[in-house]
Design an enzyme around this catalytic site. Structure first.
Site, PDB file in Angstrom:
ATOM      1  N   CYS A 183      26.804 -20.789  93.764  1.00 22.05           N
ATOM      2  CA  CYS A 183      26.305 -21.487  94.319  1.00 22.05           C
ATOM      3  C   CYS A 183      26.080 -21.090  96.234  1.00 22.05           C
ATOM      4  O   CYS A 183      26.257 -19.617  95.850  1.00 22.05           O
ATOM      5  CB  CYS A 183      27.457 -22.408  94.965  1.00 22.05           C
ATOM      6  SG  CYS A 183      29.429 -21.593  94.706  1.00 22.05           S
ATOM      7  N   ARG A 234      37.749 -21.259 107.303  1.00 14.22           N
ATOM      8  CA  ARG A 234      37.935 -21.106 106.002  1.00 14.22           C
ATOM      9  C   ARG A 234      37.963 -19.469 105.901  1.00 14.22           C
ATOM     10  O   ARG A 234      37.835 -18.552 105.882  1.00 14.22           O
ATOM     11  CB  ARG A 234      37.360 -21.796 104.359  1.00 14.22           C
ATOM     12  CG  ARG A 234      37.332 -21.917 103.578  1.00 14.22           C
ATOM     13  CD  ARG A 234      36.782 -22.730 103.129  1.00 14.22           C
ATOM     14  NE  ARG A 234      37.378 -22.237 101.415  1.00 14.22           N
ATOM     15  CZ  ARG A 234      38.795 -21.781 100.692  1.00 14.22           C
ATOM     16  NH1 ARG A 234      40.179 -22.062 101.186  1.00 14.22           N
ATOM     17  NH2 ARG A 234      38.642 -20.374 100.111  1.00 14.22           N
ATOM     18  N   CYS A 280      30.241 -27.383  94.267  1.00 15.90           N
ATOM     19  CA  CYS A 280      31.542 -26.726  93.774  1.00 15.90           C
ATOM     20  C   CYS A 280      33.250 -27.025  93.754  1.00 15.90           C
ATOM     21  O   CYS A 280      32.299 -28.652  93.003  1.00 15.90           O
ATOM     22  CB  CYS A 280      30.637 -25.374  94.624  1.00 15.90           C
ATOM     23  SG  CYS A 280      32.281 -24.187  95.046  1.00 15.90           S
ATOM     24  N   GLU A 296      44.344 -17.431 113.719  1.00 12.66           N
ATOM     25  CA  GLU A 296      45.542 -18.739 114.845  1.00 12.66           C
ATOM     26  C   GLU A 296      43.805 -19.123 115.236  1.00 12.66           C
ATOM     27  O   GLU A 296      44.298 -20.718 115.325  1.00 12.66           O
ATOM     28  CB  GLU A 296      45.396 -17.976 115.820  1.00 12.66           C
ATOM     29  CG  GLU A 296      46.955 -17.440 116.131  1.00 12.66           C
ATOM     30  CD  GLU A 296      46.846 -15.624 115.767  1.00 12.66           C
ATOM     31  OE1 GLU A 296      45.870 -15.018 115.086  1.00 12.66           O
ATOM     32  OE2 GLU A 296      47.282 -14.795 116.495  1.00 12.66           O
ATOM     33  N   TRP A 323      34.150 -10.206  95.374  1.00 14.20           N
ATOM     34  CA  TRP A 323      35.003 -10.419  96.891  1.00 14.20           C
ATOM     35  C   TRP A 323      36.538  -9.500  97.169  1.00 14.20           C
ATOM     36  O   TRP A 323      37.122 -10.142  96.957  1.00 14.20           O
ATOM     37  CB  TRP A 323      35.149 -12.137  96.098  1.00 14.20           C
ATOM     38  CG  TRP A 323      34.196 -12.941  96.475  1.00 14.20           C
ATOM     39  CD1 TRP A 323      32.785 -12.229  97.477  1.00 14.20           C
ATOM     40  CD2 TRP A 323      34.074 -15.000  96.183  1.00 14.20           C
ATOM     41  NE1 TRP A 323      31.682 -13.469  97.291  1.00 14.20           N
ATOM     42  CE2 TRP A 323      32.671 -14.666  96.769  1.00 14.20           C
ATOM     43  CE3 TRP A 323      34.486 -15.253  95.636  1.00 14.20           C
ATOM     44  CZ2 TRP A 323      32.504 -16.251  96.773  1.00 14.20           C
ATOM     45  CZ3 TRP A 323      34.101 -16.333  95.837  1.00 14.20           C
ATOM     46  CH2 TRP A 323      32.517 -16.920  96.096  1.00 14.20           C
ATOM     47  N   GLU A 332      43.394 -26.262  88.943  1.00 16.05           N
ATOM     48  CA  GLU A 332      43.051 -25.271  89.305  1.00 16.05           C
ATOM     49  C   GLU A 332      44.107 -24.954  90.463  1.00 16.05           C
ATOM     50  O   GLU A 332      44.660 -24.289  91.357  1.00 16.05           O
ATOM     51  CB  GLU A 332      42.206 -24.901  90.323  1.00 16.05           C
ATOM     52  CG  GLU A 332      40.664 -24.245  89.378  1.00 16.05           C
ATOM     53  CD  GLU A 332      39.275 -23.325  89.866  1.00 16.05           C
ATOM     54  OE1 GLU A 332      39.866 -22.723  90.512  1.00 16.05           O
ATOM     55  OE2 GLU A 332      38.114 -24.371  88.686  1.00 16.05           O
ATOM     56  N   HIS A 359      30.768 -29.918 100.732  1.00 14.02           N
ATOM     57  CA  HIS A 359      31.642 -29.334 102.225  1.00 14.02           C
ATOM     58  C   HIS A 359      31.872 -30.278 102.861  1.00 14.02           C
ATOM     59  O   HIS A 359      31.826 -30.233 104.230  1.00 14.02           O
ATOM     60  CB  HIS A 359      30.353 -28.334 102.341  1.00 14.02           C
ATOM     61  CG  HIS A 359      31.269 -26.469 102.011  1.00 14.02           C
ATOM     62  ND1 HIS A 359      29.980 -26.498 101.618  1.00 14.02           N
ATOM     63  CD2 HIS A 359      31.725 -26.014 102.206  1.00 14.02           C
ATOM     64  CE1 HIS A 359      30.617 -25.098 100.792  1.00 14.02           C
ATOM     65  NE2 HIS A 359      31.649 -25.019 101.739  1.00 14.02           N
ATOM     66  N   ILE A 398      33.295 -28.404  88.886  1.00  8.59           N
ATOM     67  CA  ILE A 398      33.534 -26.848  88.745  1.00  8.59           C
ATOM     68  C   ILE A 398      34.256 -26.258  88.946  1.00  8.59           C
ATOM     69  O   ILE A 398      35.033 -25.427  88.333  1.00  8.59           O
ATOM     70  CB  ILE A 398      32.339 -26.743  90.365  1.00  8.59           C
ATOM     71  CG1 ILE A 398      31.120 -27.682  90.575  1.00  8.59           C
ATOM     72  CG2 ILE A 398      32.218 -25.369  89.831  1.00  8.59           C
ATOM     73  CD1 ILE A 398      30.291 -27.638  89.562  1.00  8.59           C
TER      74      ILE A 398
HETATM   75  N1  GLN Z   1      35.481 -22.828  90.148  1.00 14.05           N
HETATM   76  C1  GLN Z   1      36.188 -22.300  91.506  1.00 14.05           C
HETATM   77  C2  GLN Z   1      36.155 -23.889  92.241  1.00 14.05           C
HETATM   78  O1  GLN Z   1      35.934 -25.313  91.519  1.00 14.05           O
HETATM   79  C3  GLN Z   1      34.233 -21.888  91.303  1.00 14.05           C
HETATM   80  C4  GLN Z   1      35.055 -22.005  93.271  1.00 14.05           C
HETATM   81  C5  GLN Z   1      33.466 -21.387  93.803  1.00 14.05           C
HETATM   82  O2  GLN Z   1      32.261 -21.469  93.282  1.00 14.05           O
HETATM   83  N2  GLN Z   1      33.444 -20.885  95.160  1.00 14.05           N
HETATM   84  O3  GLN Z   1      37.296 -23.780  93.197  1.00 14.05           O
HETATM   85 ZN    ZN Z   2      30.465 -22.940  94.066  1.00 10.27          ZN
END
Ligand code: GLN
Ligand code: ZN
Length: 773
Positions: free
Chosen positions: A649, A521, A732, A17, A567, A490, A700, A437
């Site tokens: 990262c 997130r 990233c 929420e 994770w 992706e 970010h 990335i």
């Molecule tokens: N390959 C992933 C992406 O680009 C790497 C994400 C990460 O480092 N958390 O989303």
């Molecule tokens: Zn990253």
């Protein structure tokens, strides 16, 4: 009566929420924040009620935060980075979020992982001028709110030692002294003001979260612990110092000598510390024992948990409190919503609400004897035995393969310099090659497509079609931008761990098991309950398709074994390293299949590599040894010509550089934009031998960095790393960004690389990495 309590509850909400309310506020759909404020109030009330319903006398207040608990403490103390020019006392919610996310004038505050968890906190910015003269009154308001609902309150704050420990100093400093500690007296006055407000409200207890006590504190920090807790408990509110994530045994005497009223210990991570505390901790003070795992989702083996508790109960009586090992921030809220989980696996699990019930049973057993909870204990015994004996956790072939891993399997054919020359011949790249990335913006449409497919509203064929469209678009965009090494984007991945876990045996998935990662997130960590087996290739079709669309090298994109482990909620019935090697074998098979399919560059993401590091340095060597071995097992099965990338990262790298070098990836991309390349200095000083892509674009923030900002960063990087081994990339993945800003930022990034190639005369440079080695 034995009291039970929690250190903190997941703030995001069982149905996320808070996430939804935050994002609607950020989008401007909730202009006066009415909906956001209501959502916060509703979640807090609900979570307090759950604590009361489970028999807890005190509700925990202060664990809620609009974005992050460290940021919230900073704004309550009034310690904001001055560069924003905000007034902490008048701070609006928009300004609070600007600190966390940046605004048109200022980049966001830095963010890093909370101890060894996957939660990210903001990093306070300190210098000699930092003041703690007071800020927003949100904590007090929340106390008022809880009291108005009739709840007796235990307030919680990150403690002063931990706050300083996770802060960064931005001013001058003298060698040999930690300048952060110079702020302690001022900081303590700031805390005292907060405590005065709590005392005025009749708050019974305040819990200071001090996980830093489980880290390696240098002597001046130990002195600071004494100084802080000699000074703080003067206000009349009783103080509980809560440690988590490791042992605090060496502080037993010190804390016993201080005027604090209680201590909390993590007995899941460090059960061995109990003896030291039983010996040192005064019996007239509260001893809170964390016996229910606050970080993992397995049911507590109640009978096993009870035996050490009985000894403590005999000595401490009602001053023994029971709690989860750490804040429940790190586990999902409710198992009740999980209707699709395999019933057998489900029977092994306990989420936050279930953990409250477990505490209740344990307390009742202590107060009334085992017989009073006989059926709960029997049930717990049956679950534990069932899990041990279940055939679904065991694949003998996988166990044998792990036992047979040889040294040759964790070794590339040639050293880096030779590999680099072969790779340059195989995929000629310009100097300062540009890449991303992995992920590209995950538009609402992509999310809808994935959701429709999951719900069965879209056929496999229709889904494949849509994903291929996305890949086509990603490739088109990257070619137009002029990037050198492309990615497929992706689009098919909801999450970089879940995506692989779903294709491997040994993993189970929840529908709503969300855990906050940072801000709005959330991640839904898979549950790794059994031996890991890859039944068939996972990414080969997608990657081969993407490569077929371009002549540029297409980078295969995999999640590494350490991150898959880190994770996930991992099994607690075998060593982590064994699970890591099983995962590594699955990734290794995938890497080789990608190579077979003609993919020349393969990235194995290990963003969680650093966070797996134990809090205590004495445990590092062992972890790094198996983590590096797992990465090498995953990555070393390829020819010299195949270029292996890795990505990390949002961590400190400097103290693990030898291990990062030992991973022996051909290229490592890291996040450095936010720290203006400060993170890179260590790589330079260490003489990191392989190629590096230091991030030049803070993903970010919605801000589009200028060409000049990026050339400045790259010039700084080139002072430290020979240009021949330098790559150009964002910090990233770009999944959280929108296309317009991504396109603009990447265009600037490519322009920055081209400008520097021209300025530095690198246009015709050949085989760069080999020359530099
Ligand atoms: N390959 C992933 C992406 O680009 C790497 C994400 C990460 O480092 N958390 O989303
Ligand atoms: Zn990253």
């Amino acid at each position: 009566m034995t009291q039970t309590h929690i250190l903190g509850f997941p703030r995001i909400g069982a149905q996320r929420e808070l996430k939804h309310a935050l994002e609607s506020f950020w989008r401007g759909d909730d202009p006066d924040a009415a909906r956001l404020v209501d959502t916060g109030r509703m979640l807090r009330a609900r979570h307090w009620q759950a604590q009361r319903d489970a028999g807890q006398t005190l509700v925990t207040v202060g664990d809620f935060a609009w974005y992050d608990h460290i940021l919230s403490l900073c704004v309550a103390l009034g310690a904001l980075p001055r560069r924003f020019g905000f007034d902490a006392r008048q701070l609006s919610l928009s300004e609070y979020f600007a600190l966390a996310r940046g605004n048109a004038d200022q980049p966001a505050m830095d963010m890093t992982k909370w101890f060894d968890t996957n939660y990210h906190h903001l990093v306070p910015e300190l210098d000699a001028h930092t003041r703690f003269d007071g800020g927003v009154t949100w904590l007090w308001d929340e106390v008022d709110e809880a009291q108005a609902l009739g709840h007796p309150v235990k307030a919680v704050l990150p403690g002063p030692i931990t706050l300083l420990w996770v802060s960064r100093w931005y001013g001058d400093s003298q060698p040999g002294q930690d300048p952060r500690l110079s702020l302690l007296p001022r900081l303590l006055s700031g805390y005292r003001r907060l405590l005065d407000g709590l005392q005025a409200r009749g708050v019974a207890w305040v819990q200071f979260d001090e996980p830093a006590l489980c880290a390696d504190l240098p002597p001046d920090w130990l002195a600071a612990v004494s100084q802080a807790y000699a000074a703080l408990p003067t206000t009349g509110v009783r103080t509980l110092v809560a440690t988590s994530f490791g042992t605090a045994a060496e502080h037993a005497e010190r804390l016993a000598g201080l005027p604090i009223d209680g201590v909390h210990l993590d007995l899941v991570r460090a059960p061995e510390q109990l003896d030291a505390w039983l010996a040192a901790w005064p019996r007239d003070r509260v001893l809170s024992l964390g016996v229910v795992d606050g970080r993992n989702i397995w049911r507590t083996d109640l009978r096993r948990a009870l035996s050490p508790l009985k000894a403590a109960h005999a000595l401490w009586g009602d001053r023994l409190w029971l709690a989860p090992s750490c804040s429940l921030l790190h586990v999902p809220v409710s198992l009740a919503a999980e209707t699709r989980l395999d019933p057998e696996v489900r029977s092994w699990l306990a989420f936050a609400l279930d953990k409250l019930d477990e505490l209740k049973v344990l307390a009742q057993a202590l107060d009334e004897g085992d017989d009073a909870v006989a059926s709960a204990l029997q049930h717990s015994d049956a679950v534990a035995a069932g899990r041990r004996a279940s055939p679904r956790v065991t694949y003998r072939a996988v166990q044998r393969r792990v036992a047979d891993v040889s040294a040759a399997m964790t070794q590339r054919g040639s050293p880096f310099a030779e590999r680099a020359a072969r790779q340059q011949a195989a995929l000629p790249l310009p100097a300062l090659p540009t890449t991303t990335i992995g992920s590209f913006p995950q538009t609402a449409e992509i999310r809808r497509t994935r959701a429709a497919y999951r719900r069965g509203e879209l056929s496999a064929e229709g889904y494949l079609h849509r994903i291929r469209d996305e890949i086509r678009q990603a490739v088109r965009e990257q070619e137009a931008l002029g990037l050198d090494v492309l990615v497929h984007g992706e689009a098919e991945r909801n999450d970089m761990v879940e995506y692989f876990g779903e294709q491997l045996f040994g993993f189970a998935f929840t529908e709503h098991g969300w855990v906050q990662s940072y801000g709005s997130r959330c991640v839904k960590p898979p549950i790794l309950y059994g031996d890991v087996l890859r039944p068939e290739p996972m990414t080969v079709e997608t990657t081969r398709f993407a490569q077929s669309l371009t002549d540029k090298p297409m980078k295969g994109m995999l999640t590494g074994p350490v991150t898959l482990l880190q994770w996930s909620f991992v099994r607690d019935d075998q060593p982590r390293e064994t699970t890591a090697l099983q995962l590594a074998l699955a990734v290794r098979d995938e890497v080789r299949d990608l190579e077979q399919a003609g993919i020349r560059v393969i990235q194995i993401d290990e963003p969680a590599f650093r966070e797996g590091l134990p809090l205590r340095q004495r445990d590092w060597a062992h972890y790094l040894d198996w983590a590096v071995r797992a990465f090498r097992l995953a990555s070393c099965g390829v020819r010299d010509e195949t270029q292996i990338h890795t990505h990390m990262c949002y961590s400190e790298f400097n103290d693990i550089l030898p291990a990062i070098a030992a991973m022996d990836a051909d290229v490592i991309t890291i996040e450095t934009a936010r720290s203006a390349m400060a993170l890179l200095d260590g790589f330079g000083a260490f003489d990191y031998p392989n190629a590096i892509g230091p991030g030049v674009y803070d993903i970010h923030s919605p801000r589009v960095p200028t060409v000049e900002a990026m050339t400045t960063l790259l010039a700084r990087a080139a002072d430290v790393i020979p240009v021949a081994r330098l790559w150009v990339n964002p910090d990233c993945g770009l999944k959280t960004r929108g296309w317009p800003e991504t396109r603009a930022a990447l265009a600037n990034m490519v322009a920055a690389a081209r400008l520097l190639r021209a300025r530095w005369g690198l246009e015709r440079m050949e085989a760069p990495p080999a020359q530099a080695a």
